[in-house]
Design a protein around this motif. Structure first.
Motif, PDB file in Angstrom:
ATOM      1  N   ASP A 122      -7.559   7.122  -5.441  1.00  0.00           N
ATOM      2  CA  ASP A 122      -7.716   6.123  -4.393  1.00  0.00           C
ATOM      3  C   ASP A 122      -7.114   4.826  -4.923  1.00  0.00           C
ATOM      4  O   ASP A 122      -7.177   4.551  -6.138  1.00  0.00           O
ATOM      5  N   SER A 123      -6.533   4.042  -4.033  1.00  0.00           N
ATOM      6  CA  SER A 123      -5.892   2.804  -4.465  1.00  0.00           C
ATOM      7  C   SER A 123      -6.363   1.646  -3.607  1.00  0.00           C
ATOM      8  O   SER A 123      -6.716   1.814  -2.434  1.00  0.00           O
ATOM      9  N   TYR A 124      -6.340   0.447  -4.204  1.00  0.00           N
ATOM     10  CA  TYR A 124      -6.769  -0.770  -3.541  1.00  0.00           C
ATOM     11  C   TYR A 124      -5.742  -1.854  -3.855  1.00  0.00           C
ATOM     12  O   TYR A 124      -5.439  -2.097  -5.033  1.00  0.00           O
ATOM     13  N   VAL A 125      -5.196  -2.495  -2.822  1.00  0.00           N
ATOM     14  CA  VAL A 125      -4.150  -3.496  -3.041  1.00  0.00           C
ATOM     15  C   VAL A 125      -4.467  -4.771  -2.263  1.00  0.00           C
ATOM     16  O   VAL A 125      -5.148  -4.753  -1.230  1.00  0.00           O
ATOM     17  N   ALA A 126      -3.956  -5.878  -2.779  1.00  0.00           N
ATOM     18  CA  ALA A 126      -4.068  -7.170  -2.097  1.00  0.00           C
ATOM     19  C   ALA A 126      -2.968  -8.069  -2.644  1.00  0.00           C
ATOM     20  O   ALA A 126      -2.384  -7.793  -3.701  1.00  0.00           O
ATOM     21  N   LYS A 127      -2.682  -9.129  -1.913  1.00  0.00           N
ATOM     22  CA  LYS A 127      -1.692 -10.112  -2.363  1.00  0.00           C
ATOM     23  C   LYS A 127      -2.302 -11.492  -2.205  1.00  0.00           C
ATOM     24  O   LYS A 127      -2.884 -11.821  -1.168  1.00  0.00           O
ATOM     25  N   SER A 128      -2.179 -12.309  -3.248  1.00  0.00           N
ATOM     26  CA  SER A 128      -2.685 -13.680  -3.211  1.00  0.00           C
ATOM     27  C   SER A 128      -1.624 -14.591  -3.799  1.00  0.00           C
ATOM     28  O   SER A 128      -1.416 -14.614  -5.007  1.00  0.00           O
ATOM     29  N   GLY A 129      -0.936 -15.324  -2.921  1.00  0.00           N
ATOM     30  CA  GLY A 129       0.163 -16.151  -3.408  1.00  0.00           C
ATOM     31  C   GLY A 129       1.271 -15.276  -3.937  1.00  0.00           C
ATOM     32  O   GLY A 129       1.776 -14.390  -3.264  1.00  0.00           O
ATOM     33  N   ARG A 130       1.649 -15.502  -5.190  1.00  0.00           N
ATOM     34  CA  ARG A 130       2.737 -14.722  -5.777  1.00  0.00           C
ATOM     35  C   ARG A 130       2.237 -13.539  -6.603  1.00  0.00           C
ATOM     36  O   ARG A 130       3.030 -12.850  -7.244  1.00  0.00           O
ATOM     37  N   VAL A 131       0.924 -13.304  -6.620  1.00  0.00           N
ATOM     38  CA  VAL A 131       0.363 -12.245  -7.451  1.00  0.00           C
ATOM     39  C   VAL A 131      -0.112 -11.083  -6.588  1.00  0.00           C
ATOM     40  O   VAL A 131      -0.760 -11.269  -5.563  1.00  0.00           O
ATOM     41  N   TYR A 132       0.218  -9.867  -7.033  1.00  0.00           N
ATOM     42  CA  TYR A 132      -0.194  -8.633  -6.361  1.00  0.00           C
ATOM     43  C   TYR A 132      -1.310  -7.987  -7.182  1.00  0.00           C
ATOM     44  O   TYR A 132      -1.147  -7.760  -8.385  1.00  0.00           O
ATOM     45  N   THR A 133      -2.422  -7.705  -6.526  1.00  0.00           N
ATOM     46  CA  THR A 133      -3.531  -7.013  -7.192  1.00  0.00           C
ATOM     47  C   THR A 133      -3.474  -5.543  -6.814  1.00  0.00           C
ATOM     48  O   THR A 133      -3.463  -5.195  -5.629  1.00  0.00           O
ATOM     49  N   ILE A 134      -3.414  -4.685  -7.833  1.00  0.00           N
ATOM     50  CA  ILE A 134      -3.302  -3.241  -7.608  1.00  0.00           C
ATOM     51  C   ILE A 134      -4.318  -2.524  -8.482  1.00  0.00           C
ATOM     52  O   ILE A 134      -4.303  -2.666  -9.712  1.00  0.00           O
ATOM     53  N   GLU A 135      -5.202  -1.791  -7.859  1.00  0.00           N
ATOM     54  CA  GLU A 135      -6.169  -0.961  -8.590  1.00  0.00           C
ATOM     55  C   GLU A 135      -5.994   0.486  -8.159  1.00  0.00           C
ATOM     56  O   GLU A 135      -5.937   0.780  -6.962  1.00  0.00           O
ATOM     57  N   ASP A 137       0.831  -1.201   0.000  1.00  0.00           N
ATOM     58  CA  ASP A 137       0.000   0.000   0.000  1.00  0.00           C
ATOM     59  C   ASP A 137       0.873   1.261   0.000  1.00  0.00           C
ATOM     60  O   ASP A 137       0.617   2.209  -0.759  1.00  0.00           O
ATOM     61  N   SER A 138       1.906   1.262   0.820  1.00  0.00           N
ATOM     62  CA  SER A 138       2.823   2.414   0.884  1.00  0.00           C
ATOM     63  C   SER A 138       3.569   2.595  -0.424  1.00  0.00           C
ATOM     64  O   SER A 138       3.780   3.723  -0.886  1.00  0.00           O
ATOM     65  N   GLU A 139       3.945   1.477  -1.049  1.00  0.00           N
ATOM     66  CA  GLU A 139       4.686   1.556  -2.309  1.00  0.00           C
ATOM     67  C   GLU A 139       3.830   2.154  -3.416  1.00  0.00           C
ATOM     68  O   GLU A 139       4.307   2.987  -4.209  1.00  0.00           O
ATOM     69  N   VAL A 140       2.570   1.746  -3.474  1.00  0.00           N
ATOM     70  CA  VAL A 140       1.665   2.277  -4.499  1.00  0.00           C
ATOM     71  C   VAL A 140       1.436   3.770  -4.278  1.00  0.00           C
ATOM     72  O   VAL A 140       1.460   4.567  -5.232  1.00  0.00           O
ATOM     73  N   ARG A 141       1.244   4.170  -3.044  1.00  0.00           N
ATOM     74  CA  ARG A 141       1.010   5.590  -2.745  1.00  0.00           C
ATOM     75  C   ARG A 141       2.259   6.426  -3.037  1.00  0.00           C
ATOM     76  O   ARG A 141       2.151   7.570  -3.493  1.00  0.00           O
ATOM     77  N   ALA A 142       3.432   5.843  -2.788  1.00  0.00           N
ATOM     78  CA  ALA A 142       4.674   6.546  -3.118  1.00  0.00           C
ATOM     79  C   ALA A 142       4.827   6.703  -4.630  1.00  0.00           C
ATOM     80  O   ALA A 142       5.283   7.742  -5.120  1.00  0.00           O
ATOM     81  N   ALA A 143       4.416   5.686  -5.387  1.00  0.00           N
ATOM     82  CA  ALA A 143       4.487   5.764  -6.848  1.00  0.00           C
ATOM     83  C   ALA A 143       3.502   6.786  -7.400  1.00  0.00           C
ATOM     84  O   ALA A 143       3.736   7.393  -8.455  1.00  0.00           O
ATOM     85  N   MET A 144       2.394   7.010  -6.680  1.00  0.00           N
ATOM     86  CA  MET A 144       1.386   7.954  -7.143  1.00  0.00           C
ATOM     87  C   MET A 144       1.750   9.407  -6.847  1.00  0.00           C
ATOM     88  O   MET A 144       1.238  10.323  -7.507  1.00  0.00           O
ATOM     89  N   ALA A 145       2.617   9.638  -5.871  1.00  0.00           N
ATOM     90  CA  ALA A 145       2.936  11.010  -5.453  1.00  0.00           C
ATOM     91  C   ALA A 145       3.420  11.877  -6.610  1.00  0.00           C
ATOM     92  O   ALA A 145       2.884  12.974  -6.830  1.00  0.00           O
ATOM     93  N   PRO A 146       4.424  11.457  -7.400  1.00  0.00           N
ATOM     94  CA  PRO A 146       4.857  12.314  -8.515  1.00  0.00           C
ATOM     95  C   PRO A 146       3.820  12.409  -9.638  1.00  0.00           C
ATOM     96  O   PRO A 146       3.723  13.431 -10.320  1.00  0.00           O
ATOM     97  N   VAL A 147       3.027  11.358  -9.813  1.00  0.00           N
ATOM     98  CA  VAL A 147       2.006  11.356 -10.862  1.00  0.00           C
ATOM     99  C   VAL A 147       0.952  12.422 -10.591  1.00  0.00           C
ATOM    100  O   VAL A 147       0.495  13.129 -11.513  1.00  0.00           O
ATOM    101  N   MET A 148       0.578  12.574  -9.326  1.00  0.00           N
ATOM    102  CA  MET A 148      -0.501  13.490  -8.976  1.00  0.00           C
ATOM    103  C   MET A 148      -0.091  14.960  -9.094  1.00  0.00           C
ATOM    104  O   MET A 148      -0.927  15.842  -8.909  1.00  0.00           O
TER     105      MET A 148
END
Length: 301
Positions: A239-252, A219-230
């Motif tokens: 707004d961002s939504y994250v989850a991890k399932s096994g080896r796959v990361y879901t990022i919206e 979650d922190s990594e996604v928000r850090a990546a969004m800082a320069p974009v915004m």
């Protein structure tokens, strides 16, 4: 490459585990040692769990289907949770069984057979642990990581058995000989108490993924990546939504724009923003389910 390597590691582990479990169960029954029998049963269950893990790794590499449109990644944490839960139950049962034997006066195993078993199996367990740890630096598999933890746990258990059997052997013919029947069962109880936190941690980590608890670091990594974009003109909020399932990361990521942004920027700018966000993420592209949506309507954020 990593998937093939992962399956090879698990196949090797299963073969070695079957050898260790057969030795443990056979010599545990012959020598009369509950500790060795527990070690053998533990290895047998571990072999079954490794087979399950191997089957799941083959499934997750398949293409998605109309029935499983997001793939089979969700099976990984489910299998890991089941693996850990079975090991927790085994430790609980072994503790109660050893306690019952201890209260009845303990048991005295054949120390010669017990010592030979402990030396041989300790060498096998630590060899597999170090080999798997080295290979998993390339495979980067959660299943292999769990499996090598199981080998470490088995190696430490068997090393403790070796020390205890040496102690019991040294006590023969001394004034402490009356305590020898209690060595085996006391050791089982101590080992189950010491090592049960390992499968408990496996269950805890896996259930967080099953329940789709957002990983704070992701979650922190996604928000850090969004800082320069915004900082771009026309982008108002996200707004961002994250989850991890096994080896796959879901990022919206949902981005709120001004009404003029889509008209002036067009698809090319949207794709440019997606690429900029992706560049700020550390996980490999093949391990993420990545979606970026743009809207000028607050209610869709």
């Amino acid at each position: 490459m990593p998937a093939t390597l992962e399956q090879r590691i698990l196949t090797l582990s299963i073969a070695a585990t079957l050898v260790v479990s057969a030795l443990g169960v056979a010599l545990g029954l012959i020598s009369g040692s509950e500790a060795i029998l527990f070690d053998g049963v533990f290895s047998s269950i571990d072999a079954a769990m490794s087979m399950l893990a191997l089957a799941v790794t083959r499934l997750v590499m398949r293409e998605s289907t109309r029935r499983f449109q997001l793939g089979y990644w969700h099976l990984e944490p489910m299998a890991a949770a089941f693996n850990g839960a079975v090991l927790v139950l085994l430790c609980f049962y072994a503790f109660l069984n050893a306690l019952g034997t201890w209260l009845k006066g303990g048991s005295e195993p054949q120390l010669g057979l017990a010592l030979g078993y402990a030396v041989a199996v300790s060498l096998i367990c630590f060899t597999l642990f170090f080999c798997e740890r080295q290979l998993n630096r390339r495979a980067r598999s959660e299943f292999v990581r769990i499996d090598l933890q199981n080998w470490l746990m088995a190696g430490l258990i068997t090393s403790a058995l070796l020390i205890a059997f040496l102690l019991a052997w040294a006590m023969e013919g001394t004034r402490y000989a009356g305590w020898i029947p209690y060595v085996d069962t006391t050791l089982v109880m101590l080992l189950t108490l010491v090592f049960v936190p390992i499968p408990l941690r496996i269950v805890y980590r896996a259930m967080r993924e099953v329940l789709m608890v957002a990983p704070s670091r992701l979650d922190s990594e996604v928000r850090a990546a969004m800082a320069p974009v915004m900082r771009r003109e026309g982008l108002l909020a996200f707004d961002s939504y994250v989850a991890k399932s096994g080896r796959v990361y879901t990022i919206e990521v949902h981005i709120l724009t001004t009404p003029e942004f889509a008209r002036d920027g067009g698809i090319a700018v949207c794709d440019e923003i997606r690429a900029e966000i992706a560049a700020g993420l550390s996980m490999p592209a093949e391990q993420r389910w990545f979606t970026v949506a743009f809207t000028a309507d607050q209610r869709w954020l």
